[in-house]
Design an enzyme around this catalytic site. Structure first.
Site, PDB file in Angstrom:
ATOM      1  N   GLU A   1      -6.754 -10.867   2.461  1.00  0.00           N
ATOM      2  CA  GLU A   1      -6.675  -9.458   2.650  1.00  0.00           C
ATOM      3  C   GLU A   1      -7.949  -8.771   1.660  1.00  0.00           C
ATOM      4  O   GLU A   1      -7.615  -7.428   1.516  1.00  0.00           O
ATOM      5  CB  GLU A   1      -5.365  -8.688   2.050  1.00  0.00           C
ATOM      6  CG  GLU A   1      -4.062  -9.191   2.707  1.00  0.00           C
ATOM      7  CD  GLU A   1      -2.848  -8.989   2.141  1.00  0.00           C
ATOM      8  OE1 GLU A   1      -2.307  -7.801   2.385  1.00  0.00           O
ATOM      9  OE2 GLU A   1      -2.425  -9.534   1.017  1.00  0.00           O
TER      10      GLU A   1
ATOM     11  N   SER B   1       0.128  -8.739   4.603  1.00  0.00           N
ATOM     12  CA  SER B   1      -0.217  -8.237   5.695  1.00  0.00           C
ATOM     13  C   SER B   1       0.091  -8.748   7.114  1.00  0.00           C
ATOM     14  O   SER B   1      -0.643  -8.497   8.252  1.00  0.00           O
ATOM     15  CB  SER B   1      -1.733  -7.939   5.691  1.00  0.00           C
ATOM     16  OG  SER B   1      -2.100  -6.988   4.848  1.00  0.00           O
TER      17      SER B   1
ATOM     18  N   TYR C   1      -2.918  -1.984  10.949  1.00  0.00           N
ATOM     19  CA  TYR C   1      -3.998  -1.276  10.713  1.00  0.00           C
ATOM     20  C   TYR C   1      -4.967  -0.826  11.805  1.00  0.00           C
ATOM     21  O   TYR C   1      -5.783  -0.061  11.808  1.00  0.00           O
ATOM     22  CB  TYR C   1      -5.241  -2.452  10.190  1.00  0.00           C
ATOM     23  CG  TYR C   1      -4.373  -3.031   8.761  1.00  0.00           C
ATOM     24  CD1 TYR C   1      -3.927  -2.145   7.964  1.00  0.00           C
ATOM     25  CD2 TYR C   1      -3.836  -4.472   8.697  1.00  0.00           C
ATOM     26  CE1 TYR C   1      -3.586  -2.669   6.497  1.00  0.00           C
ATOM     27  CE2 TYR C   1      -3.347  -4.952   7.621  1.00  0.00           C
ATOM     28  CZ  TYR C   1      -3.188  -4.031   6.475  1.00  0.00           C
ATOM     29  OH  TYR C   1      -2.673  -4.370   5.271  1.00  0.00           O
TER      30      TYR C   1
ATOM     31  N   ARG D   1       6.330  -1.591  -4.017  1.00  0.00           N
ATOM     32  CA  ARG D   1       6.938  -1.225  -2.514  1.00  0.00           C
ATOM     33  C   ARG D   1       7.738  -2.252  -2.120  1.00  0.00           C
ATOM     34  O   ARG D   1       7.405  -3.502  -1.875  1.00  0.00           O
ATOM     35  CB  ARG D   1       5.970  -0.955  -1.480  1.00  0.00           C
ATOM     36  CG  ARG D   1       6.209   0.195  -0.598  1.00  0.00           C
ATOM     37  CD  ARG D   1       5.236   0.199   0.729  1.00  0.00           C
ATOM     38  NE  ARG D   1       5.369  -0.941   1.444  1.00  0.00           N
ATOM     39  CZ  ARG D   1       4.506  -1.737   1.801  1.00  0.00           C
ATOM     40  NH1 ARG D   1       3.305  -1.381   1.809  1.00  0.00           N
ATOM     41  NH2 ARG D   1       4.697  -2.661   2.513  1.00  0.00           N
TER      42      ARG D   1
ATOM     43  N   ASP E   1      10.165  -3.677   0.993  1.00  0.00           N
ATOM     44  CA  ASP E   1      10.340  -3.514   2.252  1.00  0.00           C
ATOM     45  C   ASP E   1      11.784  -4.402   2.686  1.00  0.00           C
ATOM     46  O   ASP E   1      12.123  -5.347   2.107  1.00  0.00           O
ATOM     47  CB  ASP E   1       9.206  -4.717   3.168  1.00  0.00           C
ATOM     48  CG  ASP E   1       7.816  -4.143   2.969  1.00  0.00           C
ATOM     49  OD1 ASP E   1       7.679  -3.024   2.575  1.00  0.00           O
ATOM     50  OD2 ASP E   1       6.918  -4.909   3.463  1.00  0.00           O
TER      51      ASP E   1
ATOM     52  N   GLU F   1      10.746  -8.223   0.987  1.00  0.00           N
ATOM     53  CA  GLU F   1       9.892  -8.647   0.101  1.00  0.00           C
ATOM     54  C   GLU F   1       9.613  -7.593  -0.487  1.00  0.00           C
ATOM     55  O   GLU F   1       9.778  -6.484  -0.638  1.00  0.00           O
ATOM     56  CB  GLU F   1       8.485  -9.280   0.807  1.00  0.00           C
ATOM     57  CG  GLU F   1       7.775  -8.074   1.482  1.00  0.00           C
ATOM     58  CD  GLU F   1       6.421  -8.075   1.596  1.00  0.00           C
ATOM     59  OE1 GLU F   1       5.826  -8.863   1.185  1.00  0.00           O
ATOM     60  OE2 GLU F   1       5.564  -7.458   2.708  1.00  0.00           O
TER      61      GLU F   1
ATOM     62  N   ASN G   1       6.008  -5.912  -2.524  1.00  0.00           N
ATOM     63  CA  ASN G   1       4.674  -5.704  -2.766  1.00  0.00           C
ATOM     64  C   ASN G   1       4.238  -5.230  -4.110  1.00  0.00           C
ATOM     65  O   ASN G   1       4.633  -3.999  -4.180  1.00  0.00           O
ATOM     66  CB  ASN G   1       4.212  -4.911  -1.664  1.00  0.00           C
ATOM     67  CG  ASN G   1       4.636  -5.575  -0.389  1.00  0.00           C
ATOM     68  OD1 ASN G   1       4.035  -6.577   0.307  1.00  0.00           O
ATOM     69  ND2 ASN G   1       5.326  -4.680   0.411  1.00  0.00           N
TER      70      ASN G   1
ATOM     71  N   GLY H   1      -0.680  -1.200  -0.289  1.00  0.00           N
ATOM     72  CA  GLY H   1      -1.821  -0.536   0.357  1.00  0.00           C
ATOM     73  C   GLY H   1      -1.953   0.819  -0.341  1.00  0.00           C
ATOM     74  O   GLY H   1      -1.053   1.613  -0.431  1.00  0.00           O
TER      75      GLY H   1
HETATM   76  N1  LIG Z   1      13.662 -11.920   9.110  1.00  0.00           N
HETATM   77  C1  LIG Z   1      12.872 -10.903   9.887  1.00  0.00           C
HETATM   78  N2  LIG Z   1      13.177 -10.047  11.039  1.00  0.00           N
HETATM   79  C2  LIG Z   1      12.842  -9.571  11.554  1.00  0.00           C
HETATM   80  N3  LIG Z   1      11.388  -8.958  11.254  1.00  0.00           N
HETATM   81  C3  LIG Z   1      10.887  -9.523  10.472  1.00  0.00           C
HETATM   82  C4  LIG Z   1      11.416 -10.683   9.760  1.00  0.00           C
HETATM   83  N4  LIG Z   1      10.594 -10.952   8.724  1.00  0.00           N
HETATM   84  C5  LIG Z   1       9.467 -10.287   8.787  1.00  0.00           C
HETATM   85  N5  LIG Z   1       9.688  -9.583   9.789  1.00  0.00           N
HETATM   86  C6  LIG Z   1       8.719  -8.359  10.447  1.00  0.00           C
HETATM   87  O1  LIG Z   1       7.418  -9.176   9.804  1.00  0.00           O
HETATM   88  C7  LIG Z   1       6.686  -8.147   8.975  1.00  0.00           C
HETATM   89  C8  LIG Z   1       5.969  -8.786   7.734  1.00  0.00           C
HETATM   90  O2  LIG Z   1       7.041  -9.605   7.045  1.00  0.00           O
HETATM   91  P1  LIG Z   1       6.847  -9.465   5.624  1.00  0.00           P
HETATM   92  O3  LIG Z   1       8.097 -10.397   5.304  1.00  0.00           O
HETATM   93  O4  LIG Z   1       7.065  -8.120   5.148  1.00  0.00           O
HETATM   94  O5  LIG Z   1       5.681 -10.114   5.236  1.00  0.00           O
HETATM   95  P2  LIG Z   1       4.229  -9.519   4.888  1.00  0.00           P
HETATM   96  O6  LIG Z   1       4.019  -9.821   3.374  1.00  0.00           O
HETATM   97  O7  LIG Z   1       3.157 -10.176   5.687  1.00  0.00           O
HETATM   98  O8  LIG Z   1       3.947  -8.068   4.961  1.00  0.00           O
HETATM   99  C9  LIG Z   1       7.609  -7.075   8.522  1.00  0.00           C
HETATM  100  O9  LIG Z   1       7.304  -6.022   8.436  1.00  0.00           O
HETATM  101  C10 LIG Z   1       8.755  -7.133  10.033  1.00  0.00           C
HETATM  102  O10 LIG Z   1       8.173  -6.280  10.869  1.00  0.00           O
HETATM  103 MG   LIG Z   2       5.683  -6.577   4.398  1.00  0.00          MG
END
Ligand SMILES: Nc1ncnc2c1ncn2[C@@H]1O[C@H](COP(=O)(O)OP(=O)(O)O)[C@@H](O)[C@H]1O
Ligand SMILES: [Mg+2]
Length: 320
Positions: free
Chosen positions: A15, A147, A215, A254, A256, A270, A272, A276
């Protein structure tokens, strides 16, 4: 004497480019606020650059491994340079989605069902476990990345080999989760006395919130406050703050989450710890709904700067 602030950015993670954009935006805001600020593109020379510059505090704008993961935080503790955001433990734990989920589960915070696979594991055994415990589609992602790098939605067993390959090129631990067809929301938290920002919803036109959607302009739409019921919104903010506390976060994070409307459930994806930080990033966008400008957010995060291990704060002073 005004404070000298080093903005740490760039580095060696996947990143890097995004971190450089965050770092420049933070630097600009700190200059506007009157701080004697300068940027450092993090390399193995970081300790020497810090020794020479002798900043009063470091503003961490590094995303991903080698910056958001406790390594830089550890160096700053040893060098006795107060720094923004989360400490060593919290940064390291939140960098790893598997560790994060284990801690969240221990606090009864809802997370998505998963299977963890390691590089050395036998693929057929992993597939068997996925078949037993989850159902397709699933999300396959690196445990320690950001990301959406290396994240794939897999519709059937046939896609698993390639998706895991994609993960193991970056990390030796993969997280396989049930795919949740829900609404993606995120909650930012800032400040020493943590302020929980309004819920922001991310709507992606097609597919999930992948790297391009994150992005490239126009690929996703954002709504803040999210158009969800007051009850769910309050619950999401409560879950975000509990997660923040469970992982011993401070200063900024943040969280999610995914909200499944049909069965009214919410799960944390997760945390963060260095989200960003460009003017259009999610956390500053959510702060704007409370009337806080990007510059305000930068100053609130800066005020969180301290040495966490010795509990040493630093005194803020700037050009008035
Ligand atoms: N179990 C899940 N079901 C549906 N969508 C998911 C799931 N896990 C991740 N995503 C999608 O993938 C994106 C990235 O996953 P995330 O776990 O937030 O990792 P990163 O650290 O790469 O942001 C999320 O914002 C969401 O859109
Ligand atoms: Mg995320």
């Amino acid at each position: 004497m005004r404070n000298k602030i080093a903005v740490l950015m760039g580095g060696m993670s996947a990143e890097r480019e995004i971190s450089l954009v965050s770092g420049q935006a933070v630097l600009k805001a700190l200059k506007e606020l009157g701080y004697d600020s300068f940027g450092i593109d993090v390399s193995p020379d970081l300790p020497f650059e810090l020794l020479e510059a002798k900043p009063d505090a470091a503003f961490i704008a590094l995303h991903g491994r080698g910056g958001e993961d406790g390594t830089v935080q550890g160096l700053l503790e040893i060098m006795r340079i107060p720094y923004t955001g989360c400490g060593v433990f919290s940064s390291a734990a939140t960098m790893d989605k598997v560790v994060t989920k284990t801690i969240l589960k221990g606090h009864d915070i809802p997370v998505i069902d998963d299977v963890v696979a390691r590089k050395e594991d036998d693929l057929s055994e992993v597939l068997e476990e996925v078949n037993e415990r989850l159902s397709y589609p699933v999300m396959v992602k690196p445990a320690r990345e950001g990301s959406s790098i290396g994240v794939t939605k897999v519709n059937s067993e046939w896609g698993m080999h390639d998706a895991l390959d994609e993960v193991f090129r970056r990390d030796d631990k993969a997280l396989i989760e049930r795919y949740v067809d829900g609404r993606l929301i995120t909650v930012g938290i800032i400040g020493t006395e943590p302020t929980v920002l309004p819920v922001l919803e991310i709507r992606v036109k097609d597919g999930f919130y992948d790297y391009q959607a994150k992005y490239e302009r126009g690929r996703a739409q954002y709504e803040v406050p999210a158009k969800i019921s007051e009850e769910i919104s309050e619950y999401a903010r409560k879950v975000a703050l509990s997660s923040f506390k469970a992982l011993e976060c401070e200063g900024v994070a943040r969280i999610d989450m995914i909200y499944e409307e049909n069965n009214d459930t919410l799960a944390v994806l997760e945390i963060n710890t260095v989200p960003g930080m460009t003017e259009t990033s999610l956390l500053p966008k959510a702060a704007r709904a409370l009337g806080l400008t990007f510059t305000d957010v930068v100053e609130i995060i800066l005020k969180s700067a301290r040495l966490k291990i010795e509990n040493q704060t630093f005194c803020l002073s700037r050009l008035s």
